[in-house]
Write a protein that holds these residues in place. Structure first.
Motif, mmCIF file in Angstrom:
data_model
loop_
_atom_site.group_PDB
_atom_site.id
_atom_site.type_symbol
_atom_site.label_atom_id
_atom_site.label_comp_id
_atom_site.label_asym_id
_atom_site.label_seq_id
_atom_site.Cartn_x
_atom_site.Cartn_y
_atom_site.Cartn_z
ATOM 1 N N SER A 232 0.830 -1.206 0.000
ATOM 2 C CA SER A 232 0.000 0.000 0.000
ATOM 3 C C SER A 232 0.866 1.260 0.000
ATOM 4 C CB SER A 232 -0.901 0.010 1.238
ATOM 5 O OG SER A 232 -1.530 1.258 1.392
ATOM 6 N N VAL A 233 0.343 2.301 -0.599
ATOM 7 C CA VAL A 233 1.036 3.592 -0.547
ATOM 8 C C VAL A 233 1.151 4.080 0.895
ATOM 9 C CG1 VAL A 233 -1.062 4.989 -0.866
ATOM 10 C CG2 VAL A 233 1.161 5.893 -1.624
ATOM 11 N N PHE A 234 0.232 3.627 1.754
ATOM 12 C CA PHE A 234 0.244 4.065 3.146
ATOM 13 C C PHE A 234 1.227 3.277 4.013
ATOM 14 C CE2 PHE A 234 -3.807 5.582 1.508
ATOM 15 C CZ PHE A 234 -3.725 6.910 1.897
ATOM 16 N N ALA A 235 1.910 2.311 3.401
ATOM 17 C CA ALA A 235 2.980 1.605 4.107
ATOM 18 C C ALA A 235 4.326 2.317 3.910
ATOM 19 C CB ALA A 235 3.082 0.162 3.612
ATOM 20 N N GLN A 236 4.318 3.403 3.128
ATOM 21 C CA GLN A 236 5.564 4.119 2.840
ATOM 22 C C GLN A 236 5.846 5.158 3.929
ATOM 23 O OE1 GLN A 236 6.784 2.443 0.307
ATOM 24 N NE2 GLN A 236 4.723 1.537 0.325
ATOM 25 N N THR A 237 7.122 5.506 4.058
ATOM 26 C CA THR A 237 7.486 6.591 4.967
ATOM 27 C C THR A 237 7.315 7.931 4.255
ATOM 28 O OG1 THR A 237 9.809 6.380 4.301
ATOM 29 C CG2 THR A 237 9.118 5.199 6.290
ATOM 30 N N TRP A 238 7.108 8.969 5.037
ATOM 31 C CA TRP A 238 6.936 10.306 4.454
ATOM 32 C C TRP A 238 8.264 10.747 3.830
ATOM 33 C CZ3 TRP A 238 2.667 12.830 3.404
ATOM 34 C CH2 TRP A 238 2.718 14.199 3.117
ATOM 35 N N PRO A 239 8.246 11.279 2.619
ATOM 36 C CA PRO A 239 9.499 11.682 1.959
ATOM 37 C C PRO A 239 10.219 12.796 2.728
ATOM 38 C CG PRO A 239 7.675 11.582 0.385
ATOM 39 C CD PRO A 239 7.065 11.470 1.752
ATOM 40 N N THR A 240 11.527 12.814 2.610
ATOM 41 C CA THR A 240 12.340 13.864 3.230
ATOM 42 C C THR A 240 13.079 14.625 2.146
ATOM 43 O OG1 THR A 240 14.179 12.314 3.547
ATOM 44 C CG2 THR A 240 12.645 12.596 5.391
ATOM 45 N N TYR A 241 13.398 15.868 2.433
ATOM 46 C CA TYR A 241 14.085 16.703 1.449
ATOM 47 C C TYR A 241 15.523 16.970 1.895
ATOM 48 C CZ TYR A 241 12.915 20.380 4.808
ATOM 49 O OH TYR A 241 12.793 21.125 5.952
ATOM 50 N N ASP A 242 16.357 17.253 0.907
ATOM 51 C CA ASP A 242 17.762 17.604 1.123
ATOM 52 C C ASP A 242 17.896 19.093 0.850
ATOM 53 O OD1 ASP A 242 20.477 18.021 1.115
ATOM 54 O OD2 ASP A 242 20.950 16.380 -0.263
ATOM 55 N N GLU A 243 18.240 19.852 1.872
ATOM 56 C CA GLU A 243 18.313 21.308 1.711
ATOM 57 C C GLU A 243 19.311 21.717 0.631
ATOM 58 O OE1 GLU A 243 18.811 23.521 5.251
ATOM 59 O OE2 GLU A 243 16.999 22.740 6.208
ATOM 60 N N ALA A 244 20.351 20.913 0.461
ATOM 61 C CA ALA A 244 21.357 21.237 -0.560
ATOM 62 C C ALA A 244 20.760 21.202 -1.963
ATOM 63 C CB ALA A 244 22.526 20.265 -0.465
ATOM 64 N N LYS A 245 19.732 20.362 -2.136
ATOM 65 C CA LYS A 245 19.092 20.248 -3.454
ATOM 66 C C LYS A 245 18.138 21.406 -3.730
ATOM 67 C CE LYS A 245 20.547 15.988 -4.625
ATOM 68 N NZ LYS A 245 21.324 15.608 -3.450
ATOM 69 N N LEU A 246 17.815 22.193 -2.700
ATOM 70 C CA LEU A 246 16.867 23.300 -2.872
ATOM 71 C C LEU A 246 17.541 24.560 -3.403
ATOM 72 C CD1 LEU A 246 14.879 22.973 0.488
ATOM 73 C CD2 LEU A 246 14.308 21.974 -1.722
ATOM 74 N N VAL A 247 18.855 24.593 -3.317
ATOM 75 C CA VAL A 247 19.595 25.804 -3.684
ATOM 76 C C VAL A 247 19.686 25.927 -5.196
ATOM 77 C CG1 VAL A 247 21.779 27.023 -3.478
ATOM 78 C CG2 VAL A 247 20.937 25.662 -1.563
ATOM 79 N N SER A 248 19.383 27.097 -5.709
ATOM 80 C CA SER A 248 19.449 27.353 -7.149
ATOM 81 C C SER A 248 20.817 27.915 -7.534
ATOM 82 C CB SER A 248 18.370 28.357 -7.567
ATOM 83 O OG SER A 248 17.091 27.855 -7.321
ATOM 84 N N ASP A 249 21.272 27.542 -8.731
ATOM 85 C CA ASP A 249 22.519 28.113 -9.252
ATOM 86 C C ASP A 249 22.292 29.534 -9.745
ATOM 87 O OD1 ASP A 249 23.945 25.782 -8.751
ATOM 88 O OD2 ASP A 249 23.383 24.915 -10.691
ATOM 89 N N THR A 250 21.060 29.810 -10.143
ATOM 90 C CA THR A 250 20.737 31.148 -10.644
ATOM 91 C C THR A 250 19.526 31.698 -9.914
ATOM 92 O OG1 THR A 250 19.293 30.275 -12.381
ATOM 93 C CG2 THR A 250 21.625 30.605 -12.940
ATOM 94 N N ILE A 251 19.415 33.015 -9.888
ATOM 95 C CA ILE A 251 18.232 33.675 -9.357
ATOM 96 C C ILE A 251 17.754 34.696 -10.386
ATOM 97 C CG2 ILE A 251 18.862 33.394 -6.932
ATOM 98 C CD1 ILE A 251 19.847 36.298 -6.962
ATOM 99 N N THR A 252 16.503 35.054 -10.292
ATOM 100 C CA THR A 252 15.944 36.045 -11.216
ATOM 101 C C THR A 252 15.851 37.384 -10.509
ATOM 102 O OG1 THR A 252 14.652 34.342 -12.355
ATOM 103 C CG2 THR A 252 13.968 36.634 -12.669
ATOM 104 N N ILE A 253 16.421 38.403 -11.118
ATOM 105 C CA ILE A 253 16.313 39.754 -10.559
ATOM 106 C C ILE A 253 15.390 40.593 -11.439
ATOM 107 C CG2 ILE A 253 18.591 39.672 -9.465
ATOM 108 C CD1 ILE A 253 19.614 41.514 -11.713
ATOM 109 N N ILE A 254 14.774 41.554 -10.816
ATOM 110 C CA ILE A 254 13.849 42.450 -11.503
ATOM 111 C C ILE A 254 14.523 43.796 -11.705
ATOM 112 C CG2 ILE A 254 11.585 43.578 -11.389
ATOM 113 C CD1 ILE A 254 11.500 40.515 -11.584
#
Length: 295
Positions: A232-254
């Motif tokens: 079952s999908v409910f037998a799975q553990t809740w996913p975890t995130y890696d903060e290092a993967k959240l960082v962008s190489d670029t940002i958008t400036i206005i």
């Protein structure tokens, strides 16, 4: 009748025990309740009496805690037209049967969460359920179209996957359930666009299904099976995130000139203010408005 409603939560975890109110082993493992969710009208009659009973049962050694609930959340009320409380006597009760028949119960579940912040009252208007149903249809189609593609996750897909986990988990922990639903809509659109370009990898698809499962359990279970799983999908553990993967190489400036938007420019993350200003001023459209003028 107040007696039963004052200690029923203790019985939930051991409801077939004929020897005692609740086994101490199970009480120690599962209790007290992490969060009590209820309307504000329960504040005196139910919550106050629950505290009396819990303290008494603690005093005589049945349980080892004297507060029944760690946290209280008062949800708002779904009302009929003009904010009138739904009741049979007023004839304004809405039956879910027709909506379940036309849209499925998962659409109804998610729409109820989507109508507004859960702590506020909301007037029932079923016209919005169509949009939630369309979203679930898009999500289902995305999974089914991509599940056998064998796509490898690139850096951009990893970033989207971990941002999805972070955003849904954060909003859920903050009890901002309406924004959980809008978050799923946003990321489904993002992943659909990526699917058209280069496809979406299996782990990202499975992560999205597990995250969706508490909100749309029937569709999630079906999709989990379609991904090739026998459990079952409910037998799975809740996913975890890696903060290092959240960082962008670029940002958008206005870039604005005299308070008006003139350009959106992608620059390297971590660029200095001076470098960003130099890049912005060199932009063709910005130059059209500043050339020959004193800055």
């Amino acid at each position: 009748q107040w007696a039963g409603s004052s200690w029923y939560f203790l019985r939930y975890i051991d409801n077939k025990n004929n020897e005692e109110l609740v086994s101490r082993e199970k009480a120690d493992k599962y209790l007290p309740v992490d969060m009590y969710i209820g309307g504000v009208e329960h504040a005196v009659l139910h919550l106050l009496y629950s505290r009396f009973y819990t303290k008494f049962l603690c005093d005589i050694g049945v349980i080892d805690f004297d507060e029944p609930f760690h946290k209280l959340f008062n949800q708002g009320m779904i009302t009929g037209k003009n904010g009138i409380k739904m009741s049979k006597s007023k004839g304004n009760v809405v039956s879910p049967d027709d909506l379940v028949r036309d849209y499925g119960c998962d659409s109804l579940r998610m729409y109820e969460l989507f109508v507004g912040p859960p702590e506020l009252d909301a007037e029932w208007d079923e016209s919005g359920i169509d949009g939630v149903h369309r979203f679930l249809t898009r999500f289902y189609k995305l999974i089914m179209d991509q599940k056998d593609k064998g796509v490898e996750a690139d850096k951009e897909l990893l970033k989207v996957r971990h941002k999805l986990i972070y955003d849904i988990t954060t909003r859920l922990n903050n009890f901002s359930l309406n924004t959980v639903v809008s978050g799923f809509m946003e990321y489904t659109n993002t992943l659909t666009a990526m699917a058209k370009k280069s496809g979406v990898d299996k782990e990202t698809l499975e992560t999205a299904i597990v995250l969706l499962a508490p909100f749309a359990p029937h569709i999630a279970e079906e999709l989990w099976e379609a991904m090739g799983h026998e459990d079952s999908v409910f037998a799975q553990t809740w996913p975890t995130y890696d903060e290092a993967k959240l960082v962008s190489d670029t940002i958008t400036i206005i870039a604005q000139v005299n308070g008006k938007l003139r350009a959106r420019i992608d620059v390297r993350a971590g660029s200095s203010k001076e470098d960003m200003l130099e890049i912005a001023m060199a932009h063709e459209n910005v130059q059209n408005f500043i050339s020959g003028k004193e800055i």
